[in-house]
Each structure stands twice: as structure tokens, then as C-alpha cells.
Design a protein around this motif. Structure first.
Motif, PDB file in Angstrom:
ATOM      1  N   PRO A  56      39.713  -0.691 -76.926  1.00 49.04           N
ATOM      2  CA  PRO A  56      40.598  -0.424 -78.064  1.00 49.04           C
ATOM      3  C   PRO A  56      41.713  -1.460 -78.163  1.00 49.04           C
ATOM      4  CG  PRO A  56      40.202   1.573 -76.789  1.00 49.04           C
ATOM      5  CD  PRO A  56      39.645   0.441 -75.984  1.00 49.04           C
ATOM      6  N   LEU A  57      42.127  -1.720 -79.391  1.00 45.89           N
ATOM      7  CA  LEU A  57      43.242  -2.622 -79.610  1.00 45.89           C
ATOM      8  C   LEU A  57      44.513  -2.038 -78.998  1.00 45.89           C
ATOM      9  CD1 LEU A  57      42.611  -3.560 -83.350  1.00 45.89           C
ATOM     10  CD2 LEU A  57      42.414  -5.113 -81.414  1.00 45.89           C
ATOM     11  N   ASN A  58      45.382  -2.911 -78.502  1.00 44.95           N
ATOM     12  CA  ASN A  58      46.693  -2.457 -78.045  1.00 44.95           C
ATOM     13  C   ASN A  58      47.468  -1.919 -79.236  1.00 44.95           C
ATOM     14  OD1 ASN A  58      46.414  -3.209 -75.309  1.00 44.95           O
ATOM     15  ND2 ASN A  58      46.945  -5.326 -75.782  1.00 44.95           N
ATOM     16  N   VAL A 101      53.730 -13.967 -81.012  1.00 40.90           N
ATOM     17  CA  VAL A 101      52.409 -13.460 -80.630  1.00 40.90           C
ATOM     18  C   VAL A 101      52.473 -11.941 -80.547  1.00 40.90           C
ATOM     19  CG1 VAL A 101      50.597 -13.523 -78.877  1.00 40.90           C
ATOM     20  CG2 VAL A 101      51.987 -15.570 -79.306  1.00 40.90           C
ATOM     21  N   ASP A 102      51.499 -11.255 -81.150  1.00 41.62           N
ATOM     22  CA  ASP A 102      51.537  -9.793 -81.129  1.00 41.62           C
ATOM     23  C   ASP A 102      50.845  -9.234 -79.888  1.00 41.62           C
ATOM     24  OD1 ASP A 102      48.778  -9.743 -81.544  1.00 41.62           O
ATOM     25  OD2 ASP A 102      48.878  -8.828 -83.530  1.00 41.62           O
ATOM     26  N   THR A 103      50.766  -7.907 -79.800  1.00 40.12           N
ATOM     27  CA  THR A 103      50.254  -7.250 -78.599  1.00 40.12           C
ATOM     28  C   THR A 103      48.773  -7.508 -78.356  1.00 40.12           C
ATOM     29  OG1 THR A 103      49.891  -5.235 -79.891  1.00 40.12           O
ATOM     30  CG2 THR A 103      51.959  -5.392 -78.667  1.00 40.12           C
ATOM     31  N   ASN A 104      48.065  -8.009 -79.373  1.00 36.60           N
ATOM     32  CA  ASN A 104      46.645  -8.310 -79.224  1.00 36.60           C
ATOM     33  C   ASN A 104      46.362  -9.805 -79.169  1.00 36.60           C
ATOM     34  OD1 ASN A 104      45.387  -5.559 -79.312  1.00 36.60           O
ATOM     35  ND2 ASN A 104      46.555  -5.498 -81.232  1.00 36.60           N
ATOM     36  N   GLY A 105      47.411 -10.579 -78.911  1.00 37.32           N
ATOM     37  CA  GLY A 105      47.236 -12.009 -78.716  1.00 37.32           C
ATOM     38  C   GLY A 105      47.106 -12.828 -79.981  1.00 37.32           C
ATOM     39  N   LEU A 106      47.358 -12.229 -81.121  1.00 35.78           N
ATOM     40  CA  LEU A 106      47.272 -12.964 -82.383  1.00 35.78           C
ATOM     41  C   LEU A 106      48.574 -13.714 -82.644  1.00 35.78           C
ATOM     42  CD1 LEU A 106      45.534 -10.307 -84.676  1.00 35.78           C
ATOM     43  CD2 LEU A 106      44.485 -12.260 -83.515  1.00 35.78           C
ATOM     44  N   SER A 126      40.835 -19.710 -70.925  1.00 36.02           N
ATOM     45  CA  SER A 126      40.119 -20.433 -71.980  1.00 36.02           C
ATOM     46  C   SER A 126      39.463 -19.481 -72.974  1.00 36.02           C
ATOM     47  CB  SER A 126      39.049 -21.336 -71.365  1.00 36.02           C
ATOM     48  OG  SER A 126      37.964 -20.562 -70.858  1.00 36.02           O
ATOM     49  N   GLN A 127      39.521 -18.179 -72.697  1.00 34.61           N
ATOM     50  CA  GLN A 127      38.750 -17.213 -73.474  1.00 34.61           C
ATOM     51  C   GLN A 127      39.574 -16.437 -74.496  1.00 34.61           C
ATOM     52  OE1 GLN A 127      35.101 -16.990 -72.875  1.00 34.61           O
ATOM     53  NE2 GLN A 127      35.961 -18.953 -72.213  1.00 34.61           N
ATOM     54  N   VAL A 128      40.709 -16.998 -74.891  1.00 38.16           N
ATOM     55  CA  VAL A 128      41.621 -16.269 -75.774  1.00 38.16           C
ATOM     56  C   VAL A 128      41.013 -16.007 -77.149  1.00 38.16           C
ATOM     57  CG1 VAL A 128      42.781 -18.341 -76.664  1.00 38.16           C
ATOM     58  CG2 VAL A 128      44.034 -16.166 -76.518  1.00 38.16           C
ATOM     59  N   ASP A 129      40.042 -16.809 -77.567  1.00 34.89           N
ATOM     60  CA  ASP A 129      39.405 -16.596 -78.866  1.00 34.89           C
ATOM     61  C   ASP A 129      38.005 -15.999 -78.741  1.00 34.89           C
ATOM     62  OD1 ASP A 129      41.546 -17.682 -80.412  1.00 34.89           O
ATOM     63  OD2 ASP A 129      40.903 -19.693 -79.848  1.00 34.89           O
ATOM     64  N   SER A 130      37.635 -15.575 -77.542  1.00 34.59           N
ATOM     65  CA  SER A 130      36.309 -14.993 -77.339  1.00 34.59           C
ATOM     66  C   SER A 130      36.259 -13.563 -77.877  1.00 34.59           C
ATOM     67  CB  SER A 130      35.960 -14.984 -75.844  1.00 34.59           C
ATOM     68  OG  SER A 130      36.753 -14.033 -75.154  1.00 34.59           O
ATOM     69  N   PRO A 131      35.076 -13.058 -78.203  1.00 34.34           N
ATOM     70  CA  PRO A 131      34.981 -11.691 -78.747  1.00 34.34           C
ATOM     71  C   PRO A 131      35.315 -10.611 -77.725  1.00 34.34           C
ATOM     72  CG  PRO A 131      32.804 -12.633 -78.398  1.00 34.34           C
ATOM     73  CD  PRO A 131      33.774 -13.742 -78.198  1.00 34.34           C
ATOM     74  N   TYR A 132      35.289 -10.952 -76.433  1.00 33.38           N
ATOM     75  CA  TYR A 132      35.555  -9.964 -75.388  1.00 33.38           C
ATOM     76  C   TYR A 132      36.914 -10.163 -74.723  1.00 33.38           C
ATOM     77  CZ  TYR A 132      33.517 -13.939 -72.839  1.00 33.38           C
ATOM     78  OH  TYR A 132      33.224 -15.196 -72.368  1.00 33.38           O
ATOM     79  N   VAL A 133      37.840 -10.840 -75.408  1.00 33.40           N
ATOM     80  CA  VAL A 133      39.134 -11.180 -74.815  1.00 33.40           C
ATOM     81  C   VAL A 133      39.944  -9.935 -74.435  1.00 33.40           C
ATOM     82  CG1 VAL A 133      40.356 -11.322 -77.042  1.00 33.40           C
ATOM     83  CG2 VAL A 133      41.191 -12.632 -75.071  1.00 33.40           C
ATOM     84  N   ARG A 134      39.670  -8.791 -75.099  1.00 29.39           N
ATOM     85  CA  ARG A 134      40.462  -7.586 -74.810  1.00 29.39           C
ATOM     86  C   ARG A 134      40.171  -7.013 -73.424  1.00 29.39           C
ATOM     87  NH1 ARG A 134      39.389  -6.643 -80.285  1.00 29.39           N
ATOM     88  NH2 ARG A 134      37.929  -4.936 -79.910  1.00 29.39           N
ATOM     89  N   LEU A 135      39.178  -7.573 -72.722  1.00 29.86           N
ATOM     90  CA  LEU A 135      38.990  -7.191 -71.317  1.00 29.86           C
ATOM     91  C   LEU A 135      40.242  -7.474 -70.501  1.00 29.86           C
ATOM     92  CD1 LEU A 135      35.366  -8.501 -70.591  1.00 29.86           C
ATOM     93  CD2 LEU A 135      36.106  -6.108 -70.605  1.00 29.86           C
ATOM     94  N   ALA A 136      41.081  -8.384 -70.984  1.00 29.65           N
ATOM     95  CA  ALA A 136      42.323  -8.706 -70.275  1.00 29.65           C
ATOM     96  C   ALA A 136      43.233  -7.495 -70.147  1.00 29.65           C
ATOM     97  CB  ALA A 136      43.065  -9.840 -70.991  1.00 29.65           C
ATOM     98  N   THR A 185      29.724  -7.636 -70.273  1.00 26.41           N
ATOM     99  CA  THR A 185      30.708  -8.519 -70.899  1.00 26.41           C
ATOM    100  C   THR A 185      31.049  -8.070 -72.311  1.00 26.41           C
ATOM    101  OG1 THR A 185      29.907 -10.386 -69.602  1.00 26.41           O
ATOM    102  CG2 THR A 185      31.199 -10.898 -71.564  1.00 26.41           C
ATOM    103  N   LEU A 186      30.024  -7.746 -73.073  1.00 19.67           N
ATOM    104  CA  LEU A 186      30.266  -7.387 -74.463  1.00 19.67           C
ATOM    105  C   LEU A 186      30.928  -6.024 -74.617  1.00 19.67           C
ATOM    106  CD1 LEU A 186      27.107  -8.791 -76.273  1.00 19.67           C
ATOM    107  CD2 LEU A 186      29.328  -9.838 -75.878  1.00 19.67           C
ATOM    108  N   LEU A 187      31.015  -5.267 -73.505  1.00 18.75           N
ATOM    109  CA  LEU A 187      31.800  -4.036 -73.568  1.00 18.75           C
ATOM    110  C   LEU A 187      33.246  -4.340 -73.934  1.00 18.75           C
ATOM    111  CD1 LEU A 187      30.544  -1.959 -70.486  1.00 18.75           C
ATOM    112  CD2 LEU A 187      30.244  -1.419 -72.912  1.00 18.75           C
ATOM    113  N   GLY A 188      33.670  -5.568 -73.661  1.00 18.18           N
ATOM    114  CA  GLY A 188      35.029  -5.967 -74.013  1.00 18.18           C
ATOM    115  C   GLY A 188      35.312  -5.876 -75.494  1.00 18.18           C
ATOM    116  N   ILE A 189      34.271  -6.010 -76.307  1.00 17.48           N
ATOM    117  CA  ILE A 189      34.444  -5.900 -77.757  1.00 17.48           C
ATOM    118  C   ILE A 189      34.910  -4.503 -78.149  1.00 17.48           C
ATOM    119  CG2 ILE A 189      33.213  -6.002 -79.968  1.00 17.48           C
ATOM    120  CD1 ILE A 189      31.389  -8.091 -78.725  1.00 17.48           C
ATOM    121  N   PHE A 190      34.535  -3.510 -77.325  1.00 21.27           N
ATOM    122  CA  PHE A 190      34.837  -2.120 -77.671  1.00 21.27           C
ATOM    123  C   PHE A 190      36.097  -1.597 -76.982  1.00 21.27           C
ATOM    124  CE2 PHE A 190      30.233  -2.794 -77.950  1.00 21.27           C
ATOM    125  CZ  PHE A 190      30.050  -2.501 -79.298  1.00 21.27           C
TER     126      PHE A 190
END
Length: 480
Positions: A187-189, A417-422, A131-141, A180-185
Motif C-alpha cells: 500500500p502507498l504511504n 519529495v512526498d511520502t511515496n518518493g515522488l 538505483s531502484q527508485v523508479d522501479s515498479p516494486y520500489v515500495r518494498l522499501a 519481487t512483484l509483490l512490491g507493486i501491491f
């Protein structure tokens, strides 16, 4: 009595709120708020198991409402009740005392992982992380998979509850929010320069629902017509991709269909990846087949994780007592090999519909590929939220493994869908359409890929350690 009713209403409301985090509503922040409300509801009363039951029932009933569109109310309720059972052990947490909710994230995650694997191969469709695909910390995935997304969301929920309690301190909220907010930082794939042109064809079906293919070959010819139209204009693709069940008869035994596929690829000089239903040694098989110019079928992948109650019918004898529907389902035969389709430099991992929620299968596929082809048939659940939820899962998988995904459905939503889920391009639902797009071929491995199949265990241990540390700290403070 009044208090009990109020507590029950709060538990039901928390489940409803959690369902809003999932598509098509997609309010990611509703998930941590739902967790906070659930803790509040449980703490207000003594009916712990009842509170978790009401929460789980309302959550699953609303988020899975799409499953009753064509198969009926009884299978939907059965699925909801089965999923609800997995939440009942959470009632035991209250035995830990006043700060039981410190352990809630780890316990919730472990039960989520269990129901993703058991019974009948599991049903992890509603894991909170999806459910968190649009969350700011989604890159934790990309670090710990969907499991880490689930844990992060639960931690935020516990922190939200703590913040709402006066005099509860700021330690837990501060730590949870920071982690949790460390996910914001994260790096992008990376997005490599090597590209590959694909044509994703959504041919539509003559009739929505269980009987989408009742007229033999019509689904096939709809996709054939849309492909010819799309190939006649626009940039020439390196590969055409059709969805699951787009070839609704066996192309190896139906000469007209086989010849039409050969004519299409020979004339266009473009290979095609089809989704077909085969019958081998008397058994049905759900297949992804690469059909190449001058060669015909060169590689065939047989779906390995079959859909329980859709492609294989567990407990057939018992269920027939309730409904005749089980007798309408003929069991498919599961494949045993991981097959990667090769087209030039593209190593394409076929992922057929329900396989998308199988962590282990997707991890193995990513290790051999540089592009995902998600072939699905949403006709059975058309005009529901199923397709939107499936696309959200696809987006999470792209982030987890840094792979472009070409998600193609018979009726939509089809998307790139690109490597960062967009979502770069997508179609509308229930129409014939196509997407001609360039995708990147990426074979790099994320941290999640390097950790492998035990990533969920490490994530659970982090959650457990976090909860135990806070519980111990709480006791030390009280003794003083």
C-alpha cells in the motif's frame, strides 16, 4: 586466451550495465540484467575472482566518476579500488558448485551491508537498492528498507539468468518474480492532511568546486538576497530552509552575519533553518541551526556522521605521502546528540548531506520527527551526477519512513519529495532559485520502522534461506 579476454569483457560490461541503473541514466531494469550477465560471465571461465574484480571496478569507476571532478584522479581511483575489494569474496561462491548463484543474492547483500558500515563509518552510496527508485516494486522499501530493494533486484537478476538457460526450469524464476512483484501491491504511504508551508532556498555559490566559499560571507549573502526576494512574493511560509554551508562563517562570532539573520527573521516573522560552519573550542562543526523571530538561535544540531576524507581525514600521514590534499582538510568535530527542530506542529529532523546514507541515523531521526530536512552542499561536485544520485537516495528514504523530505542544496538539485518518493517540485542546477511549497507532516511508522535496525539481517536471512532451499531442491531432483 581469446575466451579469457571475452569473459573479462563480459564482466566489465556487466559492471557498466549496473552503473546505468543509477542516476543520471536511471534505467532501473539495467540492474537485474547486469546481475544476469555477471553470472553468465563467471560461469564461462575459471577466473572467478578476476571476473568479480572487473565487474566491481567498472561499476564503481563509472557510477562514482563524479568524485574526481575537483579532487583529482588519485582519490577517485583509491575510492574505486577500496570499493572493489568488497566484491572479491564473491569469488568464493564458485566453490559451492554449479548452482552457486542461488546464494549470490544473500552474499552480495551481506557484503553491501558491510561496506555501508566499514571502514571509516562506511560508504553505502552505491547500494543496488538506491538505483531502484523508479522501479515498479520500489515500495518494498517501506517493508524492508533499501536492503529489501537490493535483495529483490538481485533475485530478479538470478531469475533472468535462469530463464536464459534452456532446460533450467521455471521454479526459481517464477518464485523470484512473484516475490519481487509483490512490491507493486504494498500500500502507498498515507498522505496526512496536516500541512506545513516551507520555503527552500538555493542561493548558489560564487565559484564551483572545493573553493566554493573562498570569499567569506558571499555564499551567505547570496542566500540572504534570494530569501528576501522569495519572501516578498508568494505565500508566507512557516519556515525557510537553507542548505548546508549556506552560512559560510560562524554566525555566533561574526556580528554582521548574526545581525543579518536576526533582521531577516524578525522582519518576516518566519523562522529559518540554516546550515553553518561553527568553531567551538577550536574545533570546526557542521551545524543545522534554527533561528527564530525575537529569539535568535533556539536549537542547534551538530552533524554526527562526518564525511571521511572530506570532513575528517583518516590515515592522514600515509595519504600525505601521495598528495598534499590531506593537509588542506581540517578535521571537523562530530556531534553526539540527535536534535529535532520544533516549529509549531512540525518536528523537523535535520539530515546533513553524507548522513543520508546512514540507515541507523535516519531510523532514529524518523522516530522523533514528522518531516525530513536534507541540507546539502553540492558545490564540491557541481555539474556531475552526484546531486541526481543523492536525490534518488532521498526519495528512497522518504518511502522507507513515510516522511516528506525537503532537500535543499547550495547549487541544486533542490526538491520537495512526498511520502511515496515522488518529486513534487525541484530546481535546476547551478542557479539561484527557491521552492515555496506545502508539505505534509506525517508521524506514522512503516513496517520497516517497526522492525528497526535489524531489518537488514532479516532480509539477508530471507535471501539465504531462499538460496539454500533452491540448492537443496536441485540436489533432490538430480538424485532422482
Amino acid at each position: 586466451m581469446r575466451t579469457r579476454i571475452e569473459n573479462g569483457a563480459l564482466a566489465l560490461a556487466s559492471g557498466c550495465l549496473l552503473s546505468m541503473a543509477f542516476k543520471p541514466v536511471g534505467l532501473w531494469f539495467a540492474a537485474p540484467l547486469a546481475v544476469a550477465l555477471l553470472i553468465y560471465a563467471v560461469n564461462r571461465g575459471q577466473q572467478f575472482f578476476l571476473a568479480f574484480s572487473l565487474f566491481a571496478f567498472s561499476f564503481n569507476a563509472i557510477a562514482l566518476i563524479w568524485s574526481n571532478k575537483y579532487v583529482g584522479v588519485i582519490p577517485w581511483i583509491a575510492l574505486v579500488l577500496l570499493q572493489t575489494i568488497f566484491f572479491l569474496p564473491l569469488g568464493l561462491l564458485k566453490l559451492l558448485g554449479e548452482k552457486w548463484h542461488f546464494i549470490l543474492p544473500a552474499a552480495f547483500l551481506l557484503l553491501e551491508e558491510l561496506r555501508a558500515r566499514f571502514p571509516f563509518g562506511g560508504f553505502g552510496w552505491l547500494r543496488i537498492g538506491f538505483s531502484q527508485v523508479d522501479s515498479p516494486y520500489v515500495r518494498l522499501a517501506a517493508v524492508g528498507g533499501v536492503s529489501l530493494l537490493t535483495l529483490a533486484t538481485l533475485l530478479l537478476g538470478v531469475a533472468t539468468y535462469q530463464l536464459a538457460q534452456r532446460g533450467s526450469g521455471l521454479t526459481l524464476p517464477a518464485i523470484a518474480i512473484v516475490l519481487t512483484l509483490l512490491g507493486i501491491f504494498v500500500p502507498l504511504n498515507n498522505s496526512p492532511r496536516q500541512t506545513f508551508q516551507v520555503l527552500a532556498v538555493q542561493g548558489s555559490v560564487p565559484k564551483l568546486g572545493l573553493d566554493f566559499n573562498e570569499r567569506a560571507t558571499e555564499v551567505f549573502y547570496r542566500h540572504l538576497i534570494e530569501s528576501n526576494k522569495s519572501l516578498a512574493s508568494g505565500k508566507k511560509p512557516d519556515l525557510v530552509i537553507w542548505p548546508e554551508n549556506s552560512v559560510d562563517v560562524d554566525p555566533f562570532t561574526n556580528k554582521n552575519v548574526g545581525d543579518a539573520l536576526t533582521k531577516l527573521v524578525d522582519k518576516s516573522q518566519v523562522p529559518i533553518l540554516i546550515g553553518a560552519v561553527l568553531r567551538s573550542n577550536g574545533k570546526l562543526e557542521n551545524a543545522s541551526i534554527l533561528w527564530e523571530p525575537e529569539k535568535g538561535a533556539t536549537s542547534t544540531y551538530i552533524k554526527r556522521h562526518l564525511t571521511p576524507f572530506g570532513e575528517v581525514m583518516p590515515l592522514r600521514a600515509a595519504l600525505t605521502f601521495l598528495s598534499d590534499l590531506p593537509n588542506q582538510v581540517e578535521d571537523f568535530s562530530a556531534g553526539s546528540k540527535s536534535i529535532i527542530h520544533q516549529v509549531g506542529q512540525a518536528r523537523i529532523a535535520p539530515i546533513i548531506c553524507f548522513e543520508l546514507i546512514d540507515d541507523r541515523l535516519i531510523q532514529r531521526a524518523s522516530s522523533q520527527s514528522n518531516l525530513f530536512a536534507v541540507q546539502t552542499n553540492s558545490a564540491t561536485f557541481a555539474k556531475t551526477s552526484e546531486s541526481a544520485q543523492q536525490l534518488a537516495i532521498t526519495r528512497i528514504r522518504s518511502i522507507e519512513h513515510a516522511r516528506y523530505s525537503v532537500s535543499v542544496s547550495t547549487v541544486g538539485i533542490s526538491a520537495i519529495v512526498d511520502t511515496n518518493g515522488l518529486v513534487l517540485k525541484s530546481t535546476k542546477e547551478n542557479i539561484a532559485a527557491s521552492i515555496n511549497s506545502s508539505v505534509a507532516l506525517n508521524a506514522t511508522r512503516t513496517i520497516y520502522d517497526r522492525i528497526g535496525g535489524v531489518a537488514w539481517l532479516f532480509v539477508a536471512l530471507i535471501g539465504l534461506g531462499f538460496g539454500l532451499a533452491l540448492s537443496l531442491a536441485e540436489r533432490v531432483v538430480k538424485r532422482r
